[in-house]
Structure formats: C-alpha cells, structure tokens
Enzyme design. Structure first.
Site, PDB file in Angstrom:
ATOM      1  CB  ALA A 148     155.473  19.397  72.890  1.00 20.19           C
ATOM      2  CG  PHE A 149     161.014  17.864  76.394  1.00 22.17           C
ATOM      3  CD1 PHE A 149     161.390  19.175  76.628  1.00 22.17           C
ATOM      4  CD2 PHE A 149     161.943  16.859  76.628  1.00 22.17           C
ATOM      5  CE1 PHE A 149     162.662  19.488  77.071  1.00 22.17           C
ATOM      6  CE2 PHE A 149     163.218  17.162  77.075  1.00 22.17           C
ATOM      7  CZ  PHE A 149     163.581  18.486  77.297  1.00 22.17           C
ATOM      8  CB  ALA A 167     147.955  20.484  72.248  1.00 20.83           C
ATOM      9  CB  VAL A 168     152.643  23.057  74.931  1.00 21.24           C
ATOM     10  CG1 VAL A 168     153.273  23.114  76.322  1.00 21.24           C
ATOM     11  CG2 VAL A 168     153.509  22.205  74.004  1.00 21.24           C
ATOM     12  N   GLY A 227     148.257  22.872  82.250  1.00 19.45           N
ATOM     13  CA  GLY A 227     148.655  21.483  82.489  1.00 19.45           C
ATOM     14  C   GLY A 227     149.977  21.321  83.200  1.00 19.45           C
ATOM     15  CG  HIS A 287     157.679  21.208  82.753  1.00 20.13           C
ATOM     16  ND1 HIS A 287     156.809  20.512  83.537  1.00 20.13           N
ATOM     17  CD2 HIS A 287     157.932  20.408  81.697  1.00 20.13           C
ATOM     18  CE1 HIS A 287     156.542  19.343  82.979  1.00 20.13           C
ATOM     19  NE2 HIS A 287     157.210  19.259  81.859  1.00 20.13           N
TER      20      HIS A 287
HETATM   21  N1  INI Z   1     153.719  17.661  76.586  1.00 23.18           N
HETATM   22  C1  INI Z   1     152.889  18.201  75.684  1.00 23.18           C
HETATM   23  O1  INI Z   1     152.945  17.843  74.481  1.00 23.18           O
HETATM   24  N2  INI Z   1     151.966  19.131  76.055  1.00 23.18           N
HETATM   25  C2  INI Z   1     151.851  19.539  77.353  1.00 23.18           C
HETATM   26  O2  INI Z   1     150.977  20.401  77.646  1.00 23.18           O
HETATM   27  C3  INI Z   1     152.709  18.975  78.315  1.00 23.18           C
HETATM   28  N3  INI Z   1     152.582  19.351  79.696  1.00 23.18           N
HETATM   29  O3  INI Z   1     151.652  20.077  80.047  1.00 23.18           O
HETATM   30  O4  INI Z   1     153.389  18.922  80.536  1.00 23.18           O
HETATM   31  C4  INI Z   1     153.667  18.041  77.905  1.00 23.18           C
HETATM   32  N4  INI Z   1     154.517  17.476  78.799  1.00 23.18           N
HETATM   33  C5  INI Z   1     155.244  16.272  78.518  1.00 23.18           C
HETATM   34  C6  INI Z   1     156.566  16.549  77.836  1.00 23.18           C
HETATM   35  O5  INI Z   1     156.366  16.918  76.484  1.00 23.18           O
HETATM   36  C7  INI Z   1     157.446  15.284  77.847  1.00 23.18           C
HETATM   37  O6  INI Z   1     156.778  14.250  77.168  1.00 23.18           O
HETATM   38  C8  INI Z   1     157.775  14.821  79.264  1.00 23.18           C
HETATM   39  O7  INI Z   1     158.334  15.893  80.008  1.00 23.18           O
HETATM   40  C9  INI Z   1     158.801  13.664  79.227  1.00 23.18           C
HETATM   41  O8  INI Z   1     160.024  14.090  78.640  1.00 23.18           O
END
Ligand code: INI
Length: 158
Positions: free
Chosen positions: A59-60, A83-84, A88, A91
């Site tokens: 999602a980031f 889905a965040v 999990g 952050h």
């Molecule tokens: N990314 C998600 O889409 N959902 C999550 O729940 C999640 N958690 O739990 O960490 C998550 N993390 C990854 C983030 O989106 C980046 O891909 C990562 O930080 C690399 O930049």
C-alpha cells in the site's frame, strides 16, 4: 421533487478505460478485492479489453504508481486496492495514512477519479469480511464509485 438542476451519473461502464492498482502484500485478501472489482465492472458493461491491472508491492507504493497512471491520460479512472492490517505491522498508521492521503492527492492532481478500495483493518478476519465476506466486497464498491464518478465528470463536461 424540487426543480433544482441536479447532475448525477449512471453506473454504465461501457467505453470506460479503467486501471486497477493492486498491492501484492496480503494478496490472499487483495485478490478477492480485484475479483470483486472486475466482476462489478464487467457486469456494468465494461469490456475486458478496456481494463488493466497493475501490481505494486504494498500500500505504501500505491500513491506513486496511482499518480503516474492517473496523469497518463490513458484512463478514465483508477481503482486502488490493497489491505493494510494492523496485526501485521507496527507502522500500520504510517502505511495506511500515506496510502490514503497519497491516492486522494493523485486524484486531485490528475483530475480523474481514484477510488479507494484499500482496506484498513484491525484483524485479518475483518479484512476477509470486507473482501467478499459478510461485509460485502470493497473492491466492487470502489469499482462502482469509479464508474459513477467518471461518468459524472463526463456529464459535467467542465
Ligand atoms: N503493505 C500493505 O499493503 N499492507 C500491510 O498490512 C502492510 N504491513 O502490514 O506492513 C504493508 N507493508 C508494506 C508496505 O506497504 C511497503 O511495501 C514496504 O514498507 C516497502 O516500502
């Protein structure tokens, strides 16, 4: 009924070019959102040849890719699906917050709808409920919002 001029749009997706941006993270949940979105688009008249799916890591990464696609002029709307899930990651708030504000900004910058089908949930169970379980399918809801908003912009013709 009042006689005030009112603009609203239908849910006919024929001839709309739509891209779905889907996160790989939690793909077990996100794939159901993608299926729900495509099903809703096709059942509302979209042609599969006018639909594309772009995968991002999580999602980031969504806002950057969504914004580039939205600005490309290739699409009438973008649907963001992910889905965040709180359990999990520590952050969670940062990932969810950056994703939500980033995709909203992409829509404003590009002037086309970017609809938000990124789940932000406390538990995996809640996410499953919202991805085709007992709370519906948020991917399908985001698809309908994309169709309606794209058609509204066409109708307003600003
Ligand atoms: N990314 C998600 O889409 N959902 C999550 O729940 C999640 N958690 O739990 O960490 C998550 N993390 C990854 C983030 O989106 C980046 O891909 C990562 O930080 C690399 O930049």
């Amino acid at each position: 009924m009042s006689s005030v001029r009112t603009y609203e749009a239908d849910l006919i997706a024929r001839d709309l070019r739509i891209v779905i941006v889907a996160a790989r993270f939690n793909d077990f949940v996100v794939n159901r959102l993608v299926e729900g979105a495509i099903d809703a688009l096709v059942r509302h008249g979209a042609s599969e040849k006018d639909l594309e799916v772009v995968r991002v890591p999580g999602a980031f990464e969504m806002p950057l890719v969504v914004r580039r696609l939205a600005l490309s002029k290739r699409y009438d709307a973008v649907i963001a699906l992910g889905a965040v899930i709180k359990g999990g990651t520590a952050h969670f708030e940062f990932v969810a917050g950056e994703c939500t504000s980033g995709i909203a900004r992409a829509a404003i910058d590009a002037g086309i709808p970017v609809t938000n089908g990124v789940l932000t949930c406390d538990t995996l169970e809640q996410a499953i409920d919202r991805a085709g379980g007992k709370a519906g399918n948020k991917g399908a809801e985001a698809a309908l919002a994309a169709i309606e908003t794209a058609n509204l912009l066409k109708r307003l013709d600003l």
